[in-house]
Design a protein around this motif. Structure first.
Motif, PDB file in Angstrom:
ATOM      1  N   HIS A  37      44.737  53.852  22.921  1.00 17.19           N
ATOM      2  CA  HIS A  37      43.642  52.924  23.208  1.00 17.19           C
ATOM      3  C   HIS A  37      43.932  52.275  24.550  1.00 17.19           C
ATOM      4  CE1 HIS A  37      40.451  50.107  21.558  1.00 17.19           C
ATOM      5  NE2 HIS A  37      40.733  49.635  22.756  1.00 17.19           N
ATOM      6  N   ARG A  38      43.022  52.492  25.485  1.00 15.40           N
ATOM      7  CA  ARG A  38      43.195  51.928  26.832  1.00 15.40           C
ATOM      8  C   ARG A  38      42.099  50.914  27.100  1.00 15.40           C
ATOM      9  NH1 ARG A  38      42.410  56.843  29.776  1.00 15.40           N
ATOM     10  NH2 ARG A  38      41.845  57.761  27.798  1.00 15.40           N
ATOM     11  N   LEU A  39      42.500  49.684  27.439  1.00 10.95           N
ATOM     12  CA  LEU A  39      41.574  48.620  27.805  1.00 10.95           C
ATOM     13  C   LEU A  39      41.437  48.620  29.318  1.00 10.95           C
ATOM     14  CD1 LEU A  39      39.812  46.170  27.111  1.00 10.95           C
ATOM     15  CD2 LEU A  39      41.904  44.776  27.124  1.00 10.95           C
ATOM     16  N   LEU A  40      40.223  48.803  29.791  1.00 15.55           N
ATOM     17  CA  LEU A  40      39.942  48.912  31.213  1.00 15.55           C
ATOM     18  C   LEU A  40      38.883  47.894  31.602  1.00 15.55           C
ATOM     19  CD1 LEU A  40      39.786  52.797  31.175  1.00 15.55           C
ATOM     20  CD2 LEU A  40      41.639  51.405  32.104  1.00 15.55           C
ATOM     21  N   PRO A  41      38.701  47.577  32.867  1.00 12.73           N
ATOM     22  CA  PRO A  41      39.256  48.231  34.036  1.00 12.73           C
ATOM     23  C   PRO A  41      40.729  47.876  34.253  1.00 12.73           C
ATOM     24  CG  PRO A  41      37.915  46.381  34.725  1.00 12.73           C
ATOM     25  CD  PRO A  41      37.786  46.488  33.231  1.00 12.73           C
ATOM     26  N   VAL A 120      40.654  60.680  18.923  1.00  9.40           N
ATOM     27  CA  VAL A 120      41.935  61.041  19.529  1.00  9.40           C
ATOM     28  C   VAL A 120      42.232  60.218  20.789  1.00  9.40           C
ATOM     29  CG1 VAL A 120      41.928  63.363  18.550  1.00  9.40           C
ATOM     30  CG2 VAL A 120      40.960  62.999  20.819  1.00  9.40           C
ATOM     31  N   ASP A 121      41.220  59.531  21.331  1.00  5.15           N
ATOM     32  CA  ASP A 121      41.436  58.723  22.536  1.00  5.15           C
ATOM     33  C   ASP A 121      40.305  57.703  22.646  1.00  5.15           C
ATOM     34  OD1 ASP A 121      42.953  58.422  25.180  1.00  5.15           O
ATOM     35  OD2 ASP A 121      40.889  58.619  25.875  1.00  5.15           O
ATOM     36  N   ILE A 122      40.651  56.496  23.085  1.00  5.21           N
ATOM     37  CA  ILE A 122      39.641  55.448  23.284  1.00  5.21           C
ATOM     38  C   ILE A 122      39.851  54.804  24.652  1.00  5.21           C
ATOM     39  CG2 ILE A 122      38.746  53.211  22.516  1.00  5.21           C
ATOM     40  CD1 ILE A 122      39.621  53.946  19.685  1.00  5.21           C
ATOM     41  N   MET A 123      38.766  54.774  25.429  1.00  5.50           N
ATOM     42  CA  MET A 123      38.725  53.992  26.661  1.00  5.50           C
ATOM     43  C   MET A 123      37.737  52.854  26.404  1.00  5.50           C
ATOM     44  SD  MET A 123      38.710  56.584  29.922  1.00  5.50           S
ATOM     45  CE  MET A 123      37.110  57.248  29.549  1.00  5.50           C
ATOM     46  N   GLU A 124      38.236  51.643  26.418  1.00  4.77           N
ATOM     47  CA  GLU A 124      37.411  50.456  26.184  1.00  4.77           C
ATOM     48  C   GLU A 124      37.260  49.716  27.501  1.00  4.77           C
ATOM     49  OE1 GLU A 124      37.866  46.044  24.161  1.00  4.77           O
ATOM     50  OE2 GLU A 124      39.140  47.667  23.429  1.00  4.77           O
ATOM     51  N   PHE A 125      36.031  49.626  27.989  1.00  6.80           N
ATOM     52  CA  PHE A 125      35.749  48.843  29.183  1.00  6.80           C
ATOM     53  C   PHE A 125      35.181  47.507  28.737  1.00  6.80           C
ATOM     54  CE2 PHE A 125      35.761  53.139  30.730  1.00  6.80           C
ATOM     55  CZ  PHE A 125      36.294  53.048  32.004  1.00  6.80           C
ATOM     56  N   ALA A 126      35.836  46.425  29.111  1.00  9.95           N
ATOM     57  CA  ALA A 126      35.393  45.083  28.735  1.00  9.95           C
ATOM     58  C   ALA A 126      34.844  44.366  29.959  1.00  9.95           C
ATOM     59  CB  ALA A 126      36.570  44.289  28.159  1.00  9.95           C
ATOM     60  N   ASP A 127      34.043  43.347  29.727  1.00  7.70           N
ATOM     61  CA  ASP A 127      33.581  42.472  30.800  1.00  7.70           C
ATOM     62  C   ASP A 127      34.831  41.806  31.360  1.00  7.70           C
ATOM     63  OD1 ASP A 127      32.838  40.168  32.251  1.00  7.70           O
ATOM     64  OD2 ASP A 127      31.054  39.846  31.034  1.00  7.70           O
ATOM     65  N   SER A 128      35.272  42.264  32.517  1.00 10.05           N
ATOM     66  CA  SER A 128      36.581  41.846  33.022  1.00 10.05           C
ATOM     67  C   SER A 128      36.642  40.364  33.377  1.00 10.05           C
ATOM     68  CB  SER A 128      37.006  42.709  34.210  1.00 10.05           C
ATOM     69  OG  SER A 128      36.057  42.655  35.234  1.00 10.05           O
TER      70      SER A 128
END
Length: 145
Positions: A37-41, A120-128
């Motif tokens: 789980h990746r929290l982006l940007p 199998v993979d998560i890209m989470e883009f949050a209001d930075s």
């Protein structure tokens, strides 16, 4: 609708329902053992998390948050790409914290396995801007608990 596409749509809804239970077990219920789980940007400076790391992180958040709920942004439904096996969700969150009401906006892009039944993979883009404002406040509240 293809069988894979149907399973992926079911997975998206099941994942969201499980996540909204907001327990250390439920937030990883539909993830493969190797899911990251990746929290982006990148400006959020958040490390990629394994299931156990993500569960632990949620466990810490539960000390200062209650009633965390994710829901679809108004007018948006899951985007299902059964060829690349990706699910894209435009979401909003609400919850109460020890510091007041928390609301955020996200785009989650999830890659699923060949069966369409595990993430199998998560890209989470949050209001930075909002996340940066709240992350330090919540971390301080966790440390005080």
């Amino acid at each position: 609708m293809s069988d894979l596409r149907s399973r992926m749509m079911e997975l998206a809804i099941s994942f969201l329902n499980a996540f909204n239970e907001f327990t250390t077990e439920s937030v990883v219920r539909y993830r493969s053992e190797s899911c990251m789980h990746r929290l982006l940007p990148k400006s959020l400076d958040a490390p990629p998390r394994t299931n156990s790391e993500y569960s632990a992180w949620v466990g810490n958040l539960k000390n200062v948050m209650s009633g965390f709920k994710l829901s679809f942004m108004d007018g948006y439904e899951p985007i299902i790409d059964d060829k690349s096996r990706h699910i894209t969700l435009h979401l909003k969150s609400t919850c109460e914290t020890v510091l007041g009401e928390y609301q955020n906006e996200y785009v989650w892009i999830m890659k699923v396995d060949e069966t369409g039944q595990e993430i199998v993979d998560i890209m989470e883009f949050a209001d930075s801007a909002y996340t940066i404002e709240w992350i330090q406040k919540l971390q301080n509240a966790i440390e005080k608990k």
